[in-house]
Motif scaffolding. Structure first.
Motif, PDB file in Angstrom:
ATOM      1  N   THR A 490      -8.095   8.307  -3.243  1.00  0.00           N
ATOM      2  CA  THR A 490      -6.880   8.798  -3.951  1.00  0.00           C
ATOM      3  C   THR A 490      -7.202  10.073  -4.792  1.00  0.00           C
ATOM      4  OG1 THR A 490      -5.282   8.030  -6.021  1.00  0.00           O
ATOM      5  CG2 THR A 490      -7.772   7.643  -6.052  1.00  0.00           C
ATOM      6  N   ASP A 491      -6.350  10.546  -5.552  1.00  0.00           N
ATOM      7  CA  ASP A 491      -6.236  12.094  -5.701  1.00  0.00           C
ATOM      8  C   ASP A 491      -7.415  12.565  -6.579  1.00  0.00           C
ATOM      9  OD1 ASP A 491      -3.508  12.921  -4.645  1.00  0.00           O
ATOM     10  OD2 ASP A 491      -2.999  11.272  -5.619  1.00  0.00           O
ATOM     11  N   HIS A 492      -8.304  11.748  -7.180  1.00  0.00           N
ATOM     12  CA  HIS A 492      -9.145  12.513  -8.006  1.00  0.00           C
ATOM     13  C   HIS A 492     -10.306  13.181  -7.265  1.00  0.00           C
ATOM     14  CE1 HIS A 492     -10.993   8.781  -6.607  1.00  0.00           C
ATOM     15  NE2 HIS A 492     -12.213   9.309  -6.817  1.00  0.00           N
ATOM     16  N   LEU A 493     -10.338  12.765  -5.869  1.00  0.00           N
ATOM     17  CA  LEU A 493     -11.144  13.269  -4.688  1.00  0.00           C
ATOM     18  C   LEU A 493     -11.037  14.661  -4.570  1.00  0.00           C
ATOM     19  CD1 LEU A 493     -11.200  10.512  -1.937  1.00  0.00           C
ATOM     20  CD2 LEU A 493     -13.071  10.958  -3.725  1.00  0.00           C
ATOM     21  N   SER A 494      -9.647  15.063  -5.013  1.00  0.00           N
ATOM     22  CA  SER A 494      -9.347  16.546  -4.655  1.00  0.00           C
ATOM     23  C   SER A 494     -10.252  17.317  -5.535  1.00  0.00           C
ATOM     24  CB  SER A 494      -7.937  16.902  -4.831  1.00  0.00           C
ATOM     25  OG  SER A 494      -7.129  16.462  -3.498  1.00  0.00           O
ATOM     26  N   PHE A 495     -10.134  16.898  -6.917  1.00  0.00           N
ATOM     27  CA  PHE A 495     -10.878  17.737  -7.962  1.00  0.00           C
ATOM     28  C   PHE A 495     -12.394  17.569  -7.664  1.00  0.00           C
ATOM     29  CE2 PHE A 495      -6.736  16.978  -9.624  1.00  0.00           C
ATOM     30  CZ  PHE A 495      -6.079  17.837 -10.039  1.00  0.00           C
ATOM     31  N   ASP A 496     -12.902  16.242  -7.741  1.00  0.00           N
ATOM     32  CA  ASP A 496     -14.189  16.053  -7.138  1.00  0.00           C
ATOM     33  C   ASP A 496     -14.888  16.934  -6.102  1.00  0.00           C
ATOM     34  OD1 ASP A 496     -16.671  14.191  -8.070  1.00  0.00           O
ATOM     35  OD2 ASP A 496     -16.510  14.087  -5.637  1.00  0.00           O
ATOM     36  N   ALA A 497     -13.970  17.067  -5.143  1.00  0.00           N
ATOM     37  CA  ALA A 497     -14.455  18.043  -3.996  1.00  0.00           C
ATOM     38  C   ALA A 497     -15.080  19.542  -4.242  1.00  0.00           C
ATOM     39  CB  ALA A 497     -13.382  17.946  -2.943  1.00  0.00           C
ATOM     40  N   VAL A 498     -14.168  20.187  -5.376  1.00  0.00           N
ATOM     41  CA  VAL A 498     -14.473  21.506  -5.778  1.00  0.00           C
ATOM     42  C   VAL A 498     -15.288  21.378  -7.131  1.00  0.00           C
ATOM     43  CG1 VAL A 498     -12.604  22.242  -4.638  1.00  0.00           C
ATOM     44  CG2 VAL A 498     -12.367  21.732  -6.875  1.00  0.00           C
ATOM     45  N   GLY A 499     -16.091  20.443  -7.620  1.00  0.00           N
ATOM     46  CA  GLY A 499     -16.970  20.460  -8.523  1.00  0.00           C
ATOM     47  C   GLY A 499     -16.176  20.349 -10.048  1.00  0.00           C
ATOM     48  N   ILE A 500     -14.943  19.755 -10.012  1.00  0.00           N
ATOM     49  CA  ILE A 500     -14.371  19.550 -11.051  1.00  0.00           C
ATOM     50  C   ILE A 500     -14.423  18.085 -11.637  1.00  0.00           C
ATOM     51  CG2 ILE A 500     -12.095  19.272 -12.318  1.00  0.00           C
ATOM     52  CD1 ILE A 500     -11.234  21.673 -10.412  1.00  0.00           C
ATOM     53  N   PRO A 501     -14.961  17.518 -12.756  1.00  0.00           N
ATOM     54  CA  PRO A 501     -15.043  16.219 -12.987  1.00  0.00           C
ATOM     55  C   PRO A 501     -13.566  15.487 -12.711  1.00  0.00           C
ATOM     56  CG  PRO A 501     -15.959  17.536 -14.739  1.00  0.00           C
ATOM     57  CD  PRO A 501     -15.391  18.418 -14.012  1.00  0.00           C
ATOM     58  N   GLY A 502     -13.591  14.563 -11.829  1.00  0.00           N
ATOM     59  CA  GLY A 502     -12.168  13.900 -11.379  1.00  0.00           C
ATOM     60  C   GLY A 502     -12.847  12.155 -11.603  1.00  0.00           C
ATOM     61  N   PHE A 503     -11.771  11.527 -12.068  1.00  0.00           N
ATOM     62  CA  PHE A 503     -12.281  10.083 -12.413  1.00  0.00           C
ATOM     63  C   PHE A 503     -10.999   9.082 -12.020  1.00  0.00           C
ATOM     64  CE2 PHE A 503     -14.597  12.827 -15.539  1.00  0.00           C
ATOM     65  CZ  PHE A 503     -15.764  12.528 -15.144  1.00  0.00           C
ATOM     66  N   GLN A 504     -11.490   8.166 -11.454  1.00  0.00           N
ATOM     67  CA  GLN A 504     -10.372   7.153 -11.246  1.00  0.00           C
ATOM     68  C   GLN A 504     -10.897   5.967 -11.946  1.00  0.00           C
ATOM     69  OE1 GLN A 504      -7.777   6.444  -9.260  1.00  0.00           O
ATOM     70  NE2 GLN A 504      -7.736   4.183  -9.661  1.00  0.00           N
ATOM     71  N   PHE A 505     -10.076   5.337 -12.605  1.00  0.00           N
ATOM     72  CA  PHE A 505     -10.261   4.109 -13.578  1.00  0.00           C
ATOM     73  C   PHE A 505     -10.702   2.534 -12.797  1.00  0.00           C
ATOM     74  CE2 PHE A 505      -8.226   6.836 -16.419  1.00  0.00           C
ATOM     75  CZ  PHE A 505      -9.079   6.758 -17.680  1.00  0.00           C
ATOM     76  N   ILE A 506     -11.711   1.872 -13.251  1.00  0.00           N
ATOM     77  CA  ILE A 506     -12.151   0.676 -12.844  1.00  0.00           C
ATOM     78  C   ILE A 506     -10.746  -0.188 -13.173  1.00  0.00           C
ATOM     79  CG2 ILE A 506     -13.400  -1.639 -12.640  1.00  0.00           C
ATOM     80  CD1 ILE A 506     -15.669   0.488 -13.267  1.00  0.00           C
TER      81      ILE A 506
END
Length: 613
Positions: A490-506
């Protein structure tokens, strides 16, 4: 005289040093403060505004409007396939609702060309002999129309490998082809809806020592290559239509009339592109109905099928848009920094996109409503983004991140260009834009309607003590678990991929993975009002805390996708006594073969993965 001069020089030197020391300290302090705040020391104790916790809880739980948004989105607008008129309507509705609740700068952002616009108007399938029966089915995404009702004899084509194709040449024309054998329907002997218990949450905190396998990527490409060859066969044979069985779900969830209707029903990869269009009308059918026809045909009983697939295309080069709006920051030093919250607005076409991901969409909207209602004046700007194109490869969020924050170039090698963009390897190191340093974090909900139980930290160890303190006052709401694990899809990966903290909740799974994910019953009734109110409350608190703290959230080391393949390659010259590999000698080459001593080549880039939901 010389002694006096020496003393004078010594005093002068001491005075210079004394004067210089504050200047050096000032320079050091200036250099420290010039660093982005996420690189500066983080406080040991978070300064939590517990009175705001109480206000957010009261507004989010006692005065929730999340189900009103949910009904308007799922009932009033309905299914929202990327490129469809309904998704355009949803973009405009969310923009207007965000404006109405008090957000500013609500607008639609173009993330680029997608492909064909498409809409299902009507689909029905029935058997007329040897018995009459109504069969549960819908059009596969981007299926062509049958151009009115058709009738034909059912036949079965079981193609598991390329070598199976030839036996069907000259046998499918004018038929209704049931493609593949049905999977075994077993008793539903486990609960289809569950919540995470303490043992499962504790297990989730354990970090897996074995890295995830990448074999799914090879299997996916292999399946899609076979599908492409099947599509070519159908284009040559010209059957009246193709019917495929619903895919399986966990614990036999896709039974009892529930069926999955997503890209697995298409005859090839990227069926939304004109060059890859399904060559004949395609329907996906509930497994029990499919199985009945299959068994009759295999028993040599003539079966007549009548069907009508009524669909409409809207152009070959439709663009995708994200809905974006803000609550502006008020701190003169921090207002240009961002905290973002979102979910994906698009869905598949069989249901109304309630749990996937109407839930995440309305939770993000409710977060903004709560904060606006409370008159919050955040130090940093809070920006909501509702993505589209997520189901085909997180296109909307990746396009947004590329335009605003940075990207990893994709390989343009000939073999890679044959693959969908989201499957291609990285073609080089990250390219970052200045605003990449101005976003503190992104929060996402996209695992159904279940309440939030914690956060996936995406291997960001520095964030753990911060989120632990944020979660402590929320334990009575069930927020208890932090895990270093990654989670994908899901979409948090787009942020995580460029070094931005991106989080998906459990989240509690409920029946997301067993009954609603991409199915015809992904509808309003599957949403849980109390769970969504809790999710919006928790997410609003996380967003508020991120917007108000002195520092941006700490970051893990910047990813280097271009080094991944080299990092995972076997080491050379490790085994004692192993003979060196020899160069191959071309015919006619008279030189003696020499051991390989050429320096190791530059690392081949590894993909920046964007797994599909």
């Amino acid at each position: 005289m010389s002694l006096i001069c020496s003393l004078q020089r010594s005093v002068a030197l001491s005075l210079c040093v004394a004067l210089a020391l504050p200047s050096v300290a000032a320079q050091k302090k200036t250099a420290e403060t010039e660093k982005p705040s996420y690189e500066q020391p983080q406080p040991e104790r978070e300064n939590l505004d517990l009175s705001m916790y109480d206000l957010i809880r009261q507004e989010g739980l006692a005065h929730s409007h999340v189900m009103e948004y949910a009904s308007a989105l799922t009932d009033g607008i309905g299914a929202r396939l990327t490129g469809s008129p309904n998704l355009k309507k949803a973009n405009e509705w969310t923009r207007d609702q965000l404006t109405a609740m008090g957000c500013v700068n609500a607008h639609l952002e173009d993330w680029g060309e997608f492909g064909m616009g498409w809409q299902q108007l009507n689909t029905w399938v029935r058997m007329t002999s040897p018995d009459t029966a109504v069969l549960i089915a819908q059009a596969a995404p981007w299926s062509p129309s049958t151009n009115g009702p058709i009738a034909g004899q059912a036949t079965v084509a079981e193609i598991k490998e390329e070598k199976d194709i030839d036996q069907y040449r000259g046998k499918l024309g004018g038929k209704v082809v049931f493609l593949g054998e049905p999977w075994e329907v077993k008793p539903v002997d486990k609960p289809l809806s569950t919540r995470l218990d303490e043992a499962e949450l504790k297990k989730l905190q354990e970090y897996p020592l074995k890295p995830p396998s990448d074999e799914w990527r090879k299997d996916y490409v292999k399946r899609m290559e076979l599908r492409k060859k099947i599509a070519t066969l159908m284009a040559e044979e010209k059957p009246l239509a193709v019917v495929v069985p619903s895919a399986e779900m966990r614990d036999n969830g896709a039974t009892g009339g529930t069926f999955i209707d997503d890209s697995r029903a298409d005859l090839g990869m990227e069926a939304y592109k004109r060059e890859n269009i399904n060559p004949v009308p395609v329907a996906v059918m509930a497994i029990e109905n499919y199985g009945r026809v299959y068994r009759l045909v295999k028993a040599h009983v003539p079966v007549t099928i009548e069907m009508n697939i009524d669909t409409k295309f809207f152009g070959d080069h439709e663009h995708g848009f994200d809905t974006v709006a803000e609550i502006p920051g008020t701190d003169p030093k921090l207002k240009d920094e961002l905290v973002m919250v979102g979910g994906h607005l698009d869905s598949w076409a069989a249901g109304t996109g309630a749990t996937d991901n109407g839930a995440g969409t309305v939770v993000a909207m409710e977060v903004m409503r709560i904060l606006n209602t409370l008159g919050v004046k955040p130090r940093r700007t809070i920006r909501v983004a509702l993505w589209t194109g997520e189901e085909q490869g997180i296109f909307g969020s990746e396009g947004y991140v590329t335009q605003h924050f940075g990207y990893a170039p994709r390989s343009t090698a000939p073999d890679q260009m044959k693959l969908p963009e989201w499957l291609r390897k990285s073609g080089g190191p990250l390219v970052l834009k200045p605003d990449q340093q101005k976003i503190s974090g992104y929060f996402n909900v996209d695992n159904g309607s279940g309440r939030i139980r914690g956060v996936y930290l995406q291997q960001n160890a520095a964030i753990a003590p911060i989120f632990a303190q944020w979660s402590e006052p929320l334990k009575d709401l069930g927020v208890t678990t932090l895990t270093m694990r990654n989670t994908g899809g899901t979409d948090h990966l787009s942020f995580d991929a460029v070094g931005i903290p991106g989080f998906q909740f459990i989240q509690d799974p409920l029946d997301y993975g067993t009954r609603t994910h991409h199915t015809n019953i992904d509808v309003y009734e599957e949403l849980q009002a109390e769970d969504l109110a809790q999710a919006a409350t928790v997410e609003a608190i996380f967003v508020y805390n991120t917007a108000m703290r002195d520092q941006m959230l700490p970051r893990k080391p910047l990813p280097h996708p271009e080094r991944e393949e080299q990092s995972t390659s076997p080491l050379k010259n490790v085994m004692p006594g192993a003979e060196a590999e020899e160069k191959s000698v071309k015919p006619g080459d008279q030189q003696k073969t020499q051991p390989e001593t050429k320096p190791e080549a530059s690392p081949t880039p590894q993909p920046q993965t964007t797994p599909q939901q």
